[in-house]
Design a protein around this motif. Sequence first.
Motif, PDB file in Angstrom:
ATOM      1  N   VAL A 148      17.450  68.905  43.540  1.00 31.95           N
ATOM      2  CA  VAL A 148      18.173  69.288  43.075  1.00 31.95           C
ATOM      3  C   VAL A 148      19.535  68.959  43.315  1.00 31.95           C
ATOM      4  N   HIS A 149      20.432  67.476  43.254  1.00 31.48           N
ATOM      5  CA  HIS A 149      20.895  66.723  43.367  1.00 31.48           C
ATOM      6  C   HIS A 149      22.286  66.627  43.872  1.00 31.48           C
ATOM      7  N   SER A 150      22.070  67.117  42.949  1.00 29.26           N
ATOM      8  CA  SER A 150      23.746  67.555  43.389  1.00 29.26           C
ATOM      9  C   SER A 150      24.548  68.093  42.039  1.00 29.26           C
ATOM     10  N   TRP A 151      25.878  68.636  42.213  1.00 28.63           N
ATOM     11  CA  TRP A 151      26.354  69.378  41.203  1.00 28.63           C
ATOM     12  C   TRP A 151      28.036  69.166  40.976  1.00 28.63           C
ATOM     13  N   TYR A 152      28.754  68.778  39.863  1.00 28.36           N
ATOM     14  CA  TYR A 152      29.905  68.615  40.055  1.00 28.36           C
ATOM     15  C   TYR A 152      30.503  68.846  38.636  1.00 28.36           C
ATOM     16  N   VAL A 153      32.271  69.067  38.653  1.00 26.57           N
ATOM     17  CA  VAL A 153      32.614  69.520  37.133  1.00 26.57           C
ATOM     18  C   VAL A 153      32.539  67.135  36.815  1.00 26.57           C
ATOM     19  N   ASP A 154      32.438  67.502  35.297  1.00 31.62           N
ATOM     20  CA  ASP A 154      32.424  66.757  34.299  1.00 31.62           C
ATOM     21  C   ASP A 154      33.312  66.974  33.522  1.00 31.62           C
ATOM     22  N   PRO A 155      35.058  66.220  33.646  1.00 31.16           N
ATOM     23  CA  PRO A 155      35.683  66.745  32.146  1.00 31.16           C
ATOM     24  C   PRO A 155      35.107  65.367  31.365  1.00 31.16           C
ATOM     25  N   GLY A 156      34.618  64.138  31.314  1.00 26.04           N
ATOM     26  CA  GLY A 156      34.360  63.922  30.109  1.00 26.04           C
ATOM     27  C   GLY A 156      33.613  64.326  29.673  1.00 26.04           C
ATOM     28  N   SER A 157      32.460  64.720  29.777  1.00 26.66           N
ATOM     29  CA  SER A 157      31.390  65.717  28.478  1.00 26.66           C
ATOM     30  C   SER A 157      31.783  67.467  29.015  1.00 26.66           C
ATOM     31  N   GLY A 193      17.080  59.270  42.299  1.00 27.89           N
ATOM     32  CA  GLY A 193      16.979  58.709  43.951  1.00 27.89           C
ATOM     33  C   GLY A 193      17.285  60.005  44.491  1.00 27.89           C
ATOM     34  N   VAL A 194      17.098  59.659  45.850  1.00 25.69           N
ATOM     35  CA  VAL A 194      17.563  60.865  46.746  1.00 25.69           C
ATOM     36  C   VAL A 194      18.913  61.146  47.437  1.00 25.69           C
ATOM     37  N   PRO A 195      19.501  61.538  47.295  1.00 25.49           N
ATOM     38  CA  PRO A 195      21.231  61.704  48.150  1.00 25.49           C
ATOM     39  C   PRO A 195      20.377  62.188  49.555  1.00 25.49           C
ATOM     40  N   GLN A 196      20.740  60.652  50.542  1.00 29.12           N
ATOM     41  CA  GLN A 196      20.115  60.994  52.109  1.00 29.12           C
ATOM     42  C   GLN A 196      20.988  59.954  52.831  1.00 29.12           C
ATOM     43  N   PRO A 197      21.137  60.331  54.071  1.00 30.19           N
ATOM     44  CA  PRO A 197      22.242  59.791  55.004  1.00 30.19           C
ATOM     45  C   PRO A 197      22.085  58.573  55.227  1.00 30.19           C
ATOM     46  N   GLY A 311      33.712  49.644  44.071  1.00 29.43           N
ATOM     47  CA  GLY A 311      33.044  50.636  42.539  1.00 29.43           C
ATOM     48  C   GLY A 311      34.539  51.400  42.383  1.00 29.43           C
ATOM     49  N   LEU A 312      33.914  51.734  41.279  1.00 24.22           N
ATOM     50  CA  LEU A 312      35.217  53.225  40.628  1.00 24.22           C
ATOM     51  C   LEU A 312      35.316  54.780  41.112  1.00 24.22           C
ATOM     52  N   ILE A 313      36.032  55.133  41.355  1.00 25.18           N
ATOM     53  CA  ILE A 313      35.511  56.888  41.747  1.00 25.18           C
ATOM     54  C   ILE A 313      35.311  57.949  39.905  1.00 25.18           C
ATOM     55  N   THR A 314      34.159  58.623  40.474  1.00 18.78           N
ATOM     56  CA  THR A 314      32.990  58.815  39.252  1.00 18.78           C
ATOM     57  C   THR A 314      33.433  60.296  39.379  1.00 18.78           C
ATOM     58  N   ALA A 315      33.811  60.940  40.124  1.00 18.97           N
ATOM     59  CA  ALA A 315      34.189  62.682  40.314  1.00 18.97           C
ATOM     60  C   ALA A 315      34.473  62.608  41.938  1.00 18.97           C
ATOM     61  N   GLN A 316      34.844  64.069  41.605  1.00 21.43           N
ATOM     62  CA  GLN A 316      35.549  64.603  43.140  1.00 21.43           C
ATOM     63  C   GLN A 316      35.231  65.813  43.055  1.00 21.43           C
ATOM     64  N   ASN A 317      35.455  66.427  44.346  1.00 23.85           N
ATOM     65  CA  ASN A 317      35.060  67.872  44.875  1.00 23.85           C
ATOM     66  C   ASN A 317      33.064  67.734  44.425  1.00 23.85           C
ATOM     67  N   VAL A 318      32.892  67.374  44.915  1.00 20.16           N
ATOM     68  CA  VAL A 318      31.689  67.504  44.273  1.00 20.16           C
ATOM     69  C   VAL A 318      30.117  67.652  45.426  1.00 20.16           C
ATOM     70  N   THR A 319      29.418  68.659  44.846  1.00 17.62           N
ATOM     71  CA  THR A 319      28.575  69.592  46.317  1.00 17.62           C
ATOM     72  C   THR A 319      27.245  68.336  45.473  1.00 17.62           C
ATOM     73  N   VAL A 320      26.698  68.272  47.674  1.00 15.07           N
ATOM     74  CA  VAL A 320      25.079  67.410  47.484  1.00 15.07           C
ATOM     75  C   VAL A 320      24.016  68.154  47.946  1.00 15.07           C
ATOM     76  N   ASN A 321      23.218  67.828  47.655  1.00 11.89           N
ATOM     77  CA  ASN A 321      21.768  68.458  47.718  1.00 11.89           C
ATOM     78  C   ASN A 321      21.256  67.685  48.335  1.00 11.89           C
ATOM     79  N   GLY A 325      20.679  69.142  54.493  1.00 10.82           N
ATOM     80  CA  GLY A 325      21.697  69.526  53.971  1.00 10.82           C
ATOM     81  C   GLY A 325      22.246  69.636  53.076  1.00 10.82           C
ATOM     82  N   VAL A 326      23.214  70.870  52.509  1.00  7.57           N
ATOM     83  CA  VAL A 326      24.312  70.753  51.607  1.00  7.57           C
ATOM     84  C   VAL A 326      25.265  70.372  52.251  1.00  7.57           C
ATOM     85  N   VAL A 327      26.476  69.330  51.661  1.00  6.98           N
ATOM     86  CA  VAL A 327      27.430  68.822  51.481  1.00  6.98           C
ATOM     87  C   VAL A 327      28.176  69.229  49.942  1.00  6.98           C
ATOM     88  N   PHE A 328      29.220  69.894  51.126  1.00 12.17           N
ATOM     89  CA  PHE A 328      30.375  70.179  50.029  1.00 12.17           C
ATOM     90  C   PHE A 328      31.778  69.497  49.473  1.00 12.17           C
TER      91      PHE A 328
END
Length: 397
Positions: A148-157, A193-197, A311-321, A325-328
């Motif tokens: 479960v990679h990440s989650w964020y509020v996406d107003p567009g959808s 993909g896999v979120p990783q440092p 690139g473009l900013i595509t989301a803000q205040n994203v939680t990434v697993n 570890g999880v980063v907010f």
Amino acid sequence: MQSTGFSSRRSGAHVCALSLLCMVAFDAAAATDLQVSPTLHQAAQHDLGLSSAQVDQLLQVQRDAPAQEALARRRLGAHFGGAWVERASDGRYRFVVGSSDPRGPLKLDGVQLRQVRYSLSELEAAKARLDRSVRARVSGISRPIDGVHSWYVDPGSNSVLVSVAPDAMERAIDLAAVSGADSGLLRFQQTPGVPQPTSSVYAGRSYEKNGALSCSVGFAVMQGATKGFVTAGHCGTAGETIGLDGAPAGYFAASEFPGTDRAWVALNANHELFPLITNYAGGFFAVRGSVEAGYSAVVCRSGWKTGYQCGLITAQNVTVNSTRGVVFGLTQSNACAGFGDSGGGWIDVHEQAQGVLSLASIAPGAQNNCGTGIFQVSWFQPVNPILQQYGLTLVTP
């Protein structure tokens, strides 16, 4: 940092809480006065595949957006469904505001109002439930959330967008159920993909740990009379030493990861600081402040492994697993990145520092995610919270 014969002056950076309301309250007026760097304008054209006129039109929409959003928030109140910039079929960009008012959308000049089911506050509450559930997890007892990679509020959808590995949908559904978030507000999207440092003084250059190249420099800073630079927290622990050009240079004065991904390195007094970011093409851009850019803004990052990418900013205040570890509270972009770029600086076309590279979604066995199309995703830790937390002053011209 490495001397190039230039001198620099230091000035205080505005520090602001990471909220859209704060951006509207302080940065709306400031952003309209910022000048666009011609070289950054050209870099944005190249990396985003846009014409000069298209970049100009996008920037104009972004300049008008804060005031338009503030008006929409006042008019819609609890029915405000978020705001975003999108590209129309004719290639032009437009500012869109969602409204959950059952009486239908209001009329606002210069804004496309769109009827949505959920208000922004409902979406934010659902994301907060997911965050609280993850923070309350107990190692060895709670069910795993790998994939479960990440989650964020996406107003567009009009949803909380949850990015999930193809084989982890059951875990994502379980996380949602345990959190108590309304499943109707969630949208699951499969990503490979896999979120990783991306681990492996001017912004973007490399520094070493244990004699080997490690991460990238963020931005030059001062803490009182102490010189240093900001970088990603996962790049080192407090007290760990670093080197520049093969010689001892300083140490991690503070570091936090996971949860957040913040750190700063204190440098020896003989290093000279420069308010610059390298474009890895023989040139530099100035770093003039740290006014936070908004959703859809053009941003560029610099790191020693993949160089300079926009690139473009595509989301803000994203939680990434991530794999560690999880980063907010991260900001998401479609600029590419690779191992070794971590900690490197991000700026916008107004030469305002935005953050330091935290994570990137990289396929197993790959060294970067460049050229991966819609799966080209990276995240940065916003810089203003780092400055605020550690009492740092950004070095500017």
